[in-house]
Design an enzyme around this catalytic site. Structure first.
Site, mmCIF file in Angstrom:
data_model
loop_
_atom_site.group_PDB
_atom_site.id
_atom_site.type_symbol
_atom_site.label_atom_id
_atom_site.label_comp_id
_atom_site.label_asym_id
_atom_site.label_seq_id
_atom_site.Cartn_x
_atom_site.Cartn_y
_atom_site.Cartn_z
ATOM 1 N N ALA A 1 0.862 -1.181 0.000
ATOM 2 C CA ALA A 1 0.000 0.000 0.000
ATOM 3 C C ALA A 1 0.895 1.227 0.000
ATOM 4 O O ALA A 1 2.084 1.121 0.264
ATOM 5 C CB ALA A 1 -0.886 0.009 1.236
ATOM 6 N N MET A 2 0.303 2.384 -0.321
ATOM 7 C CA MET A 2 1.097 3.611 -0.342
ATOM 8 C C MET A 2 0.295 4.739 0.288
ATOM 9 O O MET A 2 -0.840 4.994 -0.087
ATOM 10 C CB MET A 2 1.482 3.962 -1.787
ATOM 11 C CG MET A 2 2.206 5.289 -1.940
ATOM 12 S SD MET A 2 3.799 5.286 -1.070
ATOM 13 C CE MET A 2 3.895 7.008 -0.560
ATOM 14 N N GLU A 3 0.969 5.435 1.230
ATOM 15 C CA GLU A 3 0.292 6.409 2.093
ATOM 16 C C GLU A 3 0.100 7.781 1.466
ATOM 17 O O GLU A 3 0.190 8.787 2.183
ATOM 18 C CB GLU A 3 1.074 6.547 3.402
ATOM 19 C CG GLU A 3 2.440 7.272 3.303
ATOM 20 C CD GLU A 3 3.626 6.367 3.083
ATOM 21 O OE1 GLU A 3 3.429 5.229 2.602
ATOM 22 O OE2 GLU A 3 4.763 6.779 3.375
ATOM 23 N N ASN A 4 -0.170 7.883 0.156
ATOM 24 C CA ASN A 4 -0.414 9.196 -0.447
ATOM 25 C C ASN A 4 -1.380 9.977 0.442
ATOM 26 O O ASN A 4 -2.384 9.434 0.901
ATOM 27 C CB ASN A 4 -1.035 9.033 -1.828
ATOM 28 C CG ASN A 4 -0.312 7.992 -2.641
ATOM 29 O OD1 ASN A 4 0.871 8.121 -2.898
ATOM 30 N ND2 ASN A 4 -1.004 6.922 -2.999
ATOM 31 N N HIS B 1 -1.371 1.027 9.392
ATOM 32 C CA HIS B 1 -0.024 1.491 9.020
ATOM 33 C C HIS B 1 -0.113 2.756 8.145
ATOM 34 O O HIS B 1 0.545 3.761 8.412
ATOM 35 C CB HIS B 1 0.689 0.369 8.266
ATOM 36 C CG HIS B 1 2.069 0.693 7.780
ATOM 37 N ND1 HIS B 1 3.200 0.158 8.353
ATOM 38 C CD2 HIS B 1 2.512 1.493 6.775
ATOM 39 C CE1 HIS B 1 4.267 0.615 7.727
ATOM 40 N NE2 HIS B 1 3.883 1.431 6.753
ATOM 41 N N GLU B 2 -0.955 2.702 7.130
ATOM 42 C CA GLU B 2 -1.036 3.835 6.197
ATOM 43 C C GLU B 2 -1.654 5.052 6.868
ATOM 44 O O GLU B 2 -1.210 6.183 6.654
ATOM 45 C CB GLU B 2 -1.829 3.450 4.944
ATOM 46 C CG GLU B 2 -1.303 2.228 4.195
ATOM 47 C CD GLU B 2 0.175 2.286 3.883
ATOM 48 O OE1 GLU B 2 0.729 3.385 3.695
ATOM 49 O OE2 GLU B 2 0.820 1.202 3.858
ATOM 50 N N GLU C 1 9.231 4.447 8.387
ATOM 51 C CA GLU C 1 8.629 3.123 8.215
ATOM 52 C C GLU C 1 8.615 2.320 9.515
ATOM 53 O O GLU C 1 7.676 1.592 9.788
ATOM 54 C CB GLU C 1 9.352 2.347 7.114
ATOM 55 C CG GLU C 1 9.129 2.920 5.714
ATOM 56 C CD GLU C 1 7.659 3.060 5.342
ATOM 57 O OE1 GLU C 1 6.795 2.514 6.051
ATOM 58 O OE2 GLU C 1 7.369 3.741 4.342
HETATM 59 ZN ZN ZN Z 1 4.916 2.722 5.480
#
Ligand code: ZN
Ligand code: NAG
Ligand code: NAG
Ligand code: NAG
Ligand code: NAG
Length: 958
Positions: free
Chosen positions: A343-346, A378-379, A401
């Site tokens: 996943a990516m936290e944009n 997490h995100e 992270e």
């Molecule tokens: Zn992360």
């Protein structure tokens, strides 16, 4: 980014041997996939490009600014206005393009006649224009070129920009909308038989520059006005809320134009743009609009409901944990069919793999659900830590992270309080990273800023050390400071640096202030303590002599003959917080500050026992004098519940690893498993199975195997019957998450060690499904295990059925379970045929080929077949996968990890020599490591085989 190496528990459980290496393949695979996809090329669409040379027109000395990977300190961006138009065609497997233009307002802070702005793989479609914001004439752009290696668009001006003045640079460009999974890319899926195409982005770490020219460093924060042009039947999403969507006609094409609210001050790597035909569900929580986007079918089937349900509670949790409001007005989360990381936290628009966001209660297991809760957590944690306050440069990535990887457990625990999920950090992060960090080739958490320059150096930092060791040491810090002090410092840090950038020491400073104002006493400052854990690699083993009260610490190395590959500034000495339990009551925190120390509180007299590192909150292993070990073994046998469950898992894991490193003898490690016939808890069992993996690898091809199986069967049978009665003869699902996981262990191990009742139970379930393939009644939690066991026990009929189900399913998690289980067959010709399938992308997708071979090699019957297969097909496999990805090294490691004889060592050396001309590419190191590991295995067998045999004989006779 979310961990790429998440793998569902049940899938992991299928393979008898799933170590960190196999888990790591998952990231690796997606990387290969992206590289594979990048290779496809199709003619770009009809766009006129202005010719811009790609190299500096003059022969420049190499210290020119455009040869350096870091931006000069002359210009600072303030605001961007970006319009993008992805030209998608709804057809399969093509490369489309996107066009766009961008105005960036930047301030000149030091006068310069050069503009450097990141730009990668973009073609300009007009000459850039420069104006001064004040209206005074700006310098003329004298020449413009692309500097490919450092990824800059360079503009040489005919006079200097004035310090203190702001300027506007306008660029127009075209880029490729390809299948690589970085920058702006396309992703395909099928709906009602029709191809649908999504245009989406992944910027982190350095791909925003592939989407528009920008100052692409995390400290170059700015605000952004984003506009997307897209087809009428699509929706557009970005970081901010959409404020307007109107019809426009451009070049005779009628389109929708969607404008988004101006973003907060943010880093370029957190931008996101998505154009799709997705549907969504929504709810509001206070001022925040929460939406989940996915394929229409998935939304209408309710697969986004679970994510929607837990997002609000997790956001609320972080608001109170950080003591800071959620910084944005909306929180979108979207599930993409093709996605590289987990996943990516944009900021405001988080992107996920489908398996990380969508939950189908009919077919997804509890492991799948746990993964969703922890990744979302997490995100969302990053929305503050990472996005609101951002580390200045990538060398501090571990803090970003590691922090999210620690607090993801806290957020998930708040959403699912009955799961006891916080304990799992010990297995999933601490024990996992211990395995890597105990090698002489490990590296410290923190890197020097000047050592991390190139994009590939940045990418390398996304590893287990950054995520899991980062999480482990931050948990230790929070624990010894106590949570109230930790969160006070944290909240002060976030408030002080909001919309700004930091270095990791800034966090230590704010924590130190919180320590001072609380009046707590620490042996040193937070920074001095943490330096020991952050600036040197590895971790200590603390040895406690309970007769004398002596304590010592030394750097723990799995191979006692190895030497660390670098000198530590602290001589491999740590400041170790030791929380011990003496005979059931916990003791005051003790600080071990040197290599040796003496403390009377560590003394015990029989029958008192002592355990240090309560709940494994410290990042270290513990060894004791023989007498204390004996008392611990005795208490495990007589009343194991007296020892906290995490510490039971710790005793086993420490003992096995201390034995591997020759600190204690192997039989002592084996002794810690004797009490398991009475153990019902997941963590000690899972730890044991993780450690027995190595025993299975070393013994499953020789006479010790039979004894090992007998012993494990003896230990696991009571667990099997316990779950049989706890689930009313397998008709109910255990209520606790850990119990559900341990039920899987019970069935898996009972069946694999030949407990008759287990084997026939599973055959029955699978047969039922084969009799009526439309209805699969097998409990989703048990599917991986049931499929694997049934295929192992069956023949071609079972295999062919499972293969057909694999081809038919459209649920990604189900396909994963089947693909892994198909490798469990024990029939050589079936396995050989399956190996052949991996060469045919119509049967096994390219991205899955290497992991399928590894699954087959994990199986003792498949191991020699896989080894033959890769030797026979080396040239082909190398040309397909050799180009610089670590999945390739995982393949080599995976296929050779059982090697433990001189004959195999010879074969391996022969293989290396025979293919010297073809080469090993990214697997070069892996070949070397495999040779070393084989030597170590040979040594281990020589030293331990007789002893283990003897011990197992006795243990199975009793
Ligand atoms: Zn992360
Ligand atoms: C950019 O220009 C190069 C060189 O002319 C060309 O090969 C490439 O296809 C162009 N890319 C796009 C997206 O137009
Ligand atoms: C915009 O265009 C679409 C498709 O041509 C049309 O259905 C819609 O009514 C238009 N909207 C407005 C506000 O004109
Ligand atoms: C940017 O967007 C905001 C609305 O979110 C608007 O008020 C502002 O004028 C825009 N700026 C420019 C330069 O278009
Ligand atoms: C960001 O932090 C730096 C250093 O602490 C400070 O000089 C600067 O003013 C801050 N900028 C903003 C926009 O808060």
């Amino acid at each position: 980014m979310g961990k790429g190496f998440y793998i569902s528990k049940t899938v992991a459980a299928v393979a008898i041997v799933v170590g960190a290496a196999a888990v790591a393949t998952i990231i690796a695979l997606s990387v290969v996939y992206s590289q594979e996809k990048d290779k496809n090329t199709v003619k770009p669409a009809d766009v006129v490009t202005t010719a811009v040379p790609t190299f500096a027109p003059t022969t420049a000395p190499s210290n020119d600014p455009w040869h350096r990977y870091r931006l000069p300190d002359t210009l600072v961006p303030e605001f961007y206005d970006v319009i993008l138009w992805p030209h998608i065609r709804q057809e399969s497997n093509r490369i489309d393009t996107f066009t766009g233009n961008s105005s960036v307002v930047f301030r000149c802070v030091r006068e310069t006649d050069l503009i450097l702005i990141h730009s990668n793989k973009l073609n300009l479609t007009a000459e850039p224009t420069l104006t001064a914001l004040s209206g005074t004439p700006a310098p003329i752009i004298h020449s413009t070129w692309m500097q490919d290696t450092t990824q800059y668009l360079v503009m040489q001006l005919n006079s200097k920009l004035t310090a203190g003045e702001s300027y506007v640079l306008l660029t127009e460009f075209v880029g490729e909308l390809g299948n690589g999974l970085g920058g702006f890319y396309r992703s395909e899926y099928k709906e009602n038989g029709k191809i649908k195409v999504i245009a989406t982005t992944q910027m982190q770490p350095t791909d925003a520059r592939k989407v528009f020219p920008c100052f692409d460093e995390p400290a170059m924060k700015a605000t952004f006005n984003i506009t997307l042009l897209h087809d009428h039947n699509t929706i557009a999403l970005s970081n901010g809320k959409e404020i307007e969507s109107v019809n426009v006609t451009i070049n005779g094409i009628s389109l929708k134009k969607t404008r988004f609210e101006q973003t907060k001050r943010m880093s370029t790597y957190l931008l996101a743009f998505v154009v799709s035909e997705f549907d969504h569900i929504a709810q509001t929580d206070g001022n925040v609009l929460i939406r989940i986007y996915a394929r229409r079918e998935a939304i209408s089937a309710g697969h986004g409901n679970y994510s929607l349900q837990i997002t609000g509670p997790i956001l609320n949790f972080f608001e109170s944990y950080y003591n800071t409001r959620y910084p944005l007005y909306k929180s979108d989360q979207i599930a993409l069919p093709d996605f590289n990381a987990g996943a990516m936290e944009n900021w405001g628009l988080i992107t996920y793999r489908e398996t990380a966001l969508l939950f189908d209660p009919e077919v997804s297991s509890s492991g799948n659900k746990e993964r969703i809760a922890t990744i979302i957590s997490h995100e969302l944690a990053h929305m503050w830590f990472g996005n609101l306050v951002t580390l200045k440069w990538w060398n501090d990535l571990w803090l970003n992270e590691g922090f999210a990887s620690y607090v993801e457990y806290l957020g998930a625990d708040h959403a699912e309080p009955l799961w006891n999920i916080k304990d799992l950090i010990v297995l999933n992060d601490i024990h996992r990273v211990f395995a890597v960090d105990a090698l002489a080739s490990s590296h410290p958490l923190s890197s020097k800023e000047e050592d991390i320059m190139k994009p590939e150096q940045i990418s390398e930092l996304f590893d287990t050390i950054s995520y899991s060791k980062g999480a482990s040491v931050l948990r230790m810090l929070s624990d010894f400071l106590t949570e109230p002090i930790f969160v006070q410092g944290l909240s002060s840090y976030l408030n002080h640096f909001q919309f700004n950038n930091t270095v990791y020491r800034d966090l230590w400073d704010h924590l130190q202030d919180a320590v001072i104002s609380s009046g707590t006493k620490l042996p040193m400052t937070v920074g001095d303590i943490m330096d020991r854990w952050v600036l040197q690699m590895g971790f200590p083993v603390v040895t406690i002599n309970t007769t004398t009260g002596d304590l010592t610490q030394e750097h723990f190395l799995l191979d006692p003959q190895s030497k660390p590959n670098q000198i530590s500034p602290f001589g491999y000495e740590w400041i170790v917080p030791i929380q011990s339990i003496k005979h059931g009551s916990s003791q005051e925190l003790y600080w071990l500050q040197s290599k040796t120390a003496q403390d009377n509180r560590m003394k015990t007299t029989a029958p008192e026992w002592l355990i240090a590192n309560f709940n494994v909150s410290g990042y270290y292993r513990v060894n004791y004098d023989q007498k204390n070990w004996e008392r611990l073994l005795a208490i495990l046998m007589s009343s194991h519940e007296v020892i906290p469950v995490i510490n039971r898992a710790q005793l086993i894991d420490d003992a096995f690893n201390l034995a591997r490193a020759q600190h204690i003898c192997t039989t002592l490690a084996l002794q810690t498993t004797k009490y398991l016939s009475a153990e019902r808890e997941y963590m000690p069992w899972q730890t044991t199975l993780n450690n027995l993996d190595y025993y299975y690898l070393m013994f499953d091809r020789n006479e010790v195997y039979d004894l090992l199986q007998k012993y494990v069967r003896k230990q696991v049978e009571p667990l099997f019957y316990y779950f049989k009665s706890a689930t009313a003869n397998w008709t109910e699902i255990p209520s606790g998450l850990m119990d559900q996981y341990n039920e899987v262990n019970a069935i898996r191990m009972a069946c694999s060690t030949g407990v008759e009742e287990c084997v026939s139970l599973i055959k029955g379930w699978f047969q039922q499904w084969m009799d009526n393939e439309a209805i699969n009644l097998i409990n989703p939690n048990l599917r991986s295990t049931v499929y694997c066991s049934a295929i192992a026990a069956g023949g071609a009929k079972e295999w062919d059925f499972a293969w057909r189900m694999f081809l038919n399913t459209n649920v990604a998690t189900e396909a994963e379970k089947l693909r892994a289980a198909l490798a469990c067959s024990t029939v050589p010709w079936i396995l050989n045929r399956y190996l052949e399938y991996t060469l045919n992308p119509e049967l096994i997708r390219k991205q899955d080929a290497t992991s399928t071979i590894i699954y087959i090699a994990n199986n003792v019957v498949g191991q020699p077949l896989a080894w033959e297969f890769i030797r026979a097909n080396w040239a082909y496999i190398f040309s397909e996968y050799g180009g610089g990805s670590f999945s390739f090294s995982n393949l080599i490691n995976g296929v050779t990890k059982r090697f433990s004889s001189l004959f195999e060592l010879k074969q391996l050396e022969q293989f290396r020599d025979d293919n010297a001309d073809v080469g090993f590419g990214s697997g070069t190191l892996a070949i070397q490591q495999s040779i070393e590991r084989t030597r170590a295995n040979i040594r281990w067998l020589e030293q331990n085989k007789a002893e283990v045999t003897e011990w197992l004989k006795k243990a199975t006779e009793q």
